[in-house]
Design a protein around this motif. Structure first.
Motif, PDB file in Angstrom:
ATOM      1  N   THR A 127       0.843  -1.188   0.000  1.00 31.54           N
ATOM      2  CA  THR A 127       0.000   0.000   0.000  1.00 31.54           C
ATOM      3  C   THR A 127       0.883   1.246   0.000  1.00 31.54           C
ATOM      4  OG1 THR A 127      -0.043   0.118   2.385  1.00 31.54           O
ATOM      5  CG2 THR A 127      -1.775  -1.176   1.352  1.00 31.54           C
ATOM      6  N   VAL A 128       0.248   2.374  -0.301  1.00 30.60           N
ATOM      7  CA  VAL A 128       0.946   3.660  -0.281  1.00 30.60           C
ATOM      8  C   VAL A 128       1.577   3.875   1.088  1.00 30.60           C
ATOM      9  CG1 VAL A 128       0.601   6.158  -0.420  1.00 30.60           C
ATOM     10  CG2 VAL A 128      -0.569   4.659  -2.029  1.00 30.60           C
ATOM     11  N   TRP A 177       0.642  14.400  -0.707  1.00 35.87           N
ATOM     12  CA  TRP A 177      -0.351  14.170   0.338  1.00 35.87           C
ATOM     13  C   TRP A 177      -1.776  14.429  -0.154  1.00 35.87           C
ATOM     14  CZ3 TRP A 177      -1.078  11.650   4.598  1.00 35.87           C
ATOM     15  CH2 TRP A 177      -2.110  12.008   5.455  1.00 35.87           C
ATOM     16  N   GLY A 178      -1.967  15.588  -0.789  1.00 39.86           N
ATOM     17  CA  GLY A 178      -3.302  15.949  -1.247  1.00 39.86           C
ATOM     18  C   GLY A 178      -3.902  14.902  -2.173  1.00 39.86           C
ATOM     19  N   GLU A 179      -3.051  14.285  -2.988  1.00 40.37           N
ATOM     20  CA  GLU A 179      -3.562  13.336  -3.981  1.00 40.37           C
ATOM     21  C   GLU A 179      -3.823  11.943  -3.407  1.00 40.37           C
ATOM     22  OE1 GLU A 179      -1.022  13.783  -7.694  1.00 40.37           O
ATOM     23  OE2 GLU A 179      -0.433  15.509  -6.485  1.00 40.37           O
ATOM     24  N   VAL A 180      -3.104  11.590  -2.349  1.00 40.97           N
ATOM     25  CA  VAL A 180      -3.236  10.206  -1.868  1.00 40.97           C
ATOM     26  C   VAL A 180      -3.794  10.063  -0.460  1.00 40.97           C
ATOM     27  CG1 VAL A 180      -1.357   9.400  -3.333  1.00 40.97           C
ATOM     28  CG2 VAL A 180      -0.867  10.076  -0.979  1.00 40.97           C
ATOM     29  N   LYS A 181      -4.143  11.178   0.187  1.00 41.22           N
ATOM     30  CA  LYS A 181      -4.499  11.036   1.593  1.00 41.22           C
ATOM     31  C   LYS A 181      -5.729  10.145   1.808  1.00 41.22           C
ATOM     32  CE  LYS A 181      -7.151  15.340   2.323  1.00 41.22           C
ATOM     33  NZ  LYS A 181      -7.013  16.041   1.030  1.00 41.22           N
ATOM     34  N   PRO A 238      -3.150  -0.066  -3.072  1.00 42.99           N
ATOM     35  CA  PRO A 238      -1.836  -0.467  -3.595  1.00 42.99           C
ATOM     36  C   PRO A 238      -1.133   0.695  -4.310  1.00 42.99           C
ATOM     37  CG  PRO A 238      -3.577  -1.930  -4.385  1.00 42.99           C
ATOM     38  CD  PRO A 238      -4.249  -0.836  -3.633  1.00 42.99           C
ATOM     39  N   ALA A 239       0.155   0.822  -4.035  1.00 42.82           N
ATOM     40  CA  ALA A 239       0.927   1.917  -4.619  1.00 42.82           C
ATOM     41  C   ALA A 239       1.040   1.780  -6.132  1.00 42.82           C
ATOM     42  CB  ALA A 239       2.319   1.947  -3.996  1.00 42.82           C
ATOM     43  N   LEU A 240       0.947   0.540  -6.629  1.00 42.87           N
ATOM     44  CA  LEU A 240       1.111   0.334  -8.068  1.00 42.87           C
ATOM     45  C   LEU A 240      -0.078   0.880  -8.850  1.00 42.87           C
ATOM     46  CD1 LEU A 240       2.720  -3.209  -7.999  1.00 42.87           C
ATOM     47  CD2 LEU A 240       3.834  -1.037  -8.462  1.00 42.87           C
ATOM     48  N   GLY A 241      -1.145   1.285  -8.141  1.00 45.49           N
ATOM     49  CA  GLY A 241      -2.300   1.865  -8.812  1.00 45.49           C
ATOM     50  C   GLY A 241      -2.143   3.354  -9.083  1.00 45.49           C
ATOM     51  N   LEU A 242      -1.078   3.955  -8.548  1.00 46.25           N
ATOM     52  CA  LEU A 242      -0.854   5.387  -8.778  1.00 46.25           C
ATOM     53  C   LEU A 242      -0.298   5.610 -10.181  1.00 46.25           C
ATOM     54  CD1 LEU A 242       0.902   6.398  -5.428  1.00 46.25           C
ATOM     55  CD2 LEU A 242      -1.509   6.574  -5.989  1.00 46.25           C
ATOM     56  N   GLN A 263       3.859   7.815  -8.576  1.00 38.92           N
ATOM     57  CA  GLN A 263       4.732   6.763  -8.074  1.00 38.92           C
ATOM     58  C   GLN A 263       6.124   7.308  -7.784  1.00 38.92           C
ATOM     59  OE1 GLN A 263       4.878   3.230 -10.474  1.00 38.92           O
ATOM     60  NE2 GLN A 263       2.699   2.846 -10.306  1.00 38.92           N
ATOM     61  N   GLN A 264       6.616   8.158  -8.696  1.00 35.87           N
ATOM     62  CA  GLN A 264       7.961   8.696  -8.494  1.00 35.87           C
ATOM     63  C   GLN A 264       7.995   9.597  -7.261  1.00 35.87           C
ATOM     64  OE1 GLN A 264      10.786   7.725  -8.903  1.00 35.87           O
ATOM     65  NE2 GLN A 264      11.564   8.338 -10.880  1.00 35.87           N
TER      66      GLN A 264
END
Lengths: 267, 279
Positions: A116-117, A150-154, A160-164, A169-170
């Motif tokens: 996960t993120v 933060w704003g985009e993923v909070k 899962p991080a691979l969904g970004l 991701q970078q």
């Protein structure tokens, strides 16, 4: 006047007045092939240093030497000194794990772990022994804010991080590094796999991060080097041809080869 | 002959090949099920076998099968995965790894009865004070040596498919090699490793020859790993061939049906678990 002072400070950096990293007579061989040939360089704290040059010139190899990632390659042999804060990191006695905690690396392709993120960002603190949930939460939030994610993923910390997206991701990979509070950030073509907007975000981020960290970036994009860096080093077939304040490299290079390269006559 | 005709003929030939495979498979399973299902009932599943298995049920034998399979995997999985980690992460490709790899591949091709003979001589006779002769432990140790090559091979492949970038990312954060393996490499390789384990379960559950020499063949409910026991495939063989009467043959078919269903259930559960794990 202020510009002049800044410029003067930068020149002072070049003669090693207050360097963070000092590279002395560095040679690196892959078997018989000489990938770095007598590199000398002083890298300043809280500045962005860009390394440019055509593919295969040794700039990534140089970057990977700074946190001993070349140790993973069996046939690689290194001679010379890399002194970070007065300590020669090429010393076989050097604790590589401690070194990599201080000198972190962002890779060309975003490489978040398949977790996960949240777990991605918490990975570093966790492996270094942090267990407290509240502290981890705090670090994760702080790091994601520092990497402008933060704003985009909070709302999707547990996804899962691979969904970004690639750019997200970078930035996640950068957050992952910031979570262990390093001193030096090594970036190996961090935007070459990203679109222009994501690239811009990363570049803005670098501008902010240099307040706290020393940044060294390898890039193929000369505009990027000119935009983001304070110092630029030009590599060619293992030699460091020229190292100077970025303005100088792009306006009045001393070496004919540097001029040819930045004006696009080859490479 | 025109190109189009060749194309059609090739398609027809390939279709036939595919159809034959499915047909043979369903014929075998269908026949066994057809003969077996009428004799599978609650009593068969829950009762002890009587008269050498020609009457009664197979409850202790189902339990022994599960017991034996679990024990075998418990012994073989850590060793197999450990060896795979060693081969992929801790050694360089060289003469030694080539020899080890050649060895494991050669082992995978050896008929199981040879493993059985080894198990009989070593685990049953030589290590008798530890394994108590014919026992679940002797059988499981033999079974473990049999499935190790498959386990090592599949785990190795699974670990190799984990991208180098994951390892680099972890190491670049100051993780040690061992932390990287435990927290990043193994979780990513898990689906592949589980596939190897499932393949091994199939082989262990279906194994007969090697177990005849090491497991003993008692029909009683096993009390511990030092008791002799028999698995369903052994029971099937013993009942069908050594008793051989019509009722015994029916019991054999019923056992075969339960065996097929067990393997089917194991595979589906494992697949389901795996999907659950990943997402």
């Amino acid at each position: 006047m202020a510009d002049f002072l800044l410029y003067f400070k930068k020149i002072g950096g070049l003669i090693g007045m207050s360097s963070k990293i000092k590279v002395n007579n560095l040679y690196l061989y892959y078997g018989d092939f000489c990938a770095l040939n007598n590199v000398n360089m002083d890298i300043q704290p809280n500045q962005v240093t860009a390394l440019i040059g055509p593919s295969g010139c040794g700039k990534s190899t140089f970057l990977r030497t700074l946190n001993r990632m070349n140790d993973l390659i069996d046939i690689c042999k290194i001679v010379g000194e890399v002194i970070i804060d007065g300590e020669n990191i090429l010393d076989p006695e050097m604790d590589v794990v401690q070194l990599r905690k201080r000198v972190c690396m962002v890779f060309q392709r975003p490489n978040p772990f398949p977790m996960t993120v949240y777990d991605n960002v918490a990975y570093g603190p966790r492996i270094h022994g942090m267990k407290e949930k509240s502290k981890l939460d705090e670090i994760v939030e702080k790091s994601l804010k520092a990497s402008a994610l933060w704003g985009e993923v909070k709302d999707r910390l547990k996804k899962p991080a691979l969904g970004l997206s690639g750019g997200q991701q970078q930035r996640l990979c950068i957050a992952r590094l910031l979570a262990i509070e390093p001193e030096v950030l090594l970036m190996d073509e961090p935007t070459s796999a990203l679109d222009p907007i994501s690239t811009l975000k990363i570049e803005e981020l670098m501008e902010e991060l240099k307040q706290k960290y020393t940044i060294i970036i390898v890039t193929h994009n000369m505009q990027q080097a000119a935009r983001v860096s304070d110092y630029t080093g030009f590599f060619l077939t293992g030699d460091m041809v020229e190292f100077d304040v970025t303005e100088n490299i792009f306006t009045k290079p001393c070496d004919k080869r540097t001029e040819d390269y930045i004006t696009g006559r080859f490479g | 002959m025109s190109v189009k005709t060749t194309q059609k003929m090739a398609k027809a030939a390939l279709w036939t090949a595919g159809f034959c495979t499915v047909a043979v498979l369903s014929l075998v399973i269908g026949y066994v099920m057809f003969e077996g299902i009428p004799h599978v009932n609650w009593q068969f599943l829950t009762m002890k076998p009587k008269k050498m298995g020609s009457e009664g049920g197979i409850f202790p034998i189902i339990v022994s099968t599960i017991y034996f399979t679990a024990l075998t995997l418990a012994i073989a999985t850590p060793i197999g995965v450990g060896a795979a980690i060693y081969l992929t992460e801790y050694t360089r490709e060289g003469k030694i790894t080539k020899i080890i790899r050649f060895g494991t591949e050669a082992l995978a091709g050896i008929p199981s009865i040879v493993f059985g003979l080894f198990g009989f001589a070593f685990f049953v006779i030589a290590l008798e004070p530890i394994t108590r002769g014919w026992s679940l432990l002797s059988g499981a140790l033999t079974g473990a040596t049999m499935i190790l090559p498959t386990l090592i091979r599949t785990s190795e492949e699974a670990i190799k498919t984990v991208p180098v970038s994951y390892r680099e990312g972890s190491l670049a954060l100051g993780a040690t090699k061992w932390q990287t393996i435990c927290r990043v490499v193994l979780p990513s390789a898990l689906p592949g490793i589980v596939t190897g384990v499932i393949l091994s379960i199939g082989r262990v559950v279906g194994e007969t020859a090697a177990l005849m020499l090491t497991l003993g063949g008692s029909m009683r409910m096993p009390g511990s790993i030092f008791d002799s026991a028999r698995t369903m495939s052994m029971h099937l063989y013993l009942v069908a061939l050594e008793v051989g009467t019509k009722p015994a043959l029916d019991k054999a078919f019923a056992t075969a049906t339960v065996l097929i269903l067990t393997i089917f259930i194991i595979n589906t559960t494992a697949n389901w678990l795996m999907k659950h794990f990943i997402s």
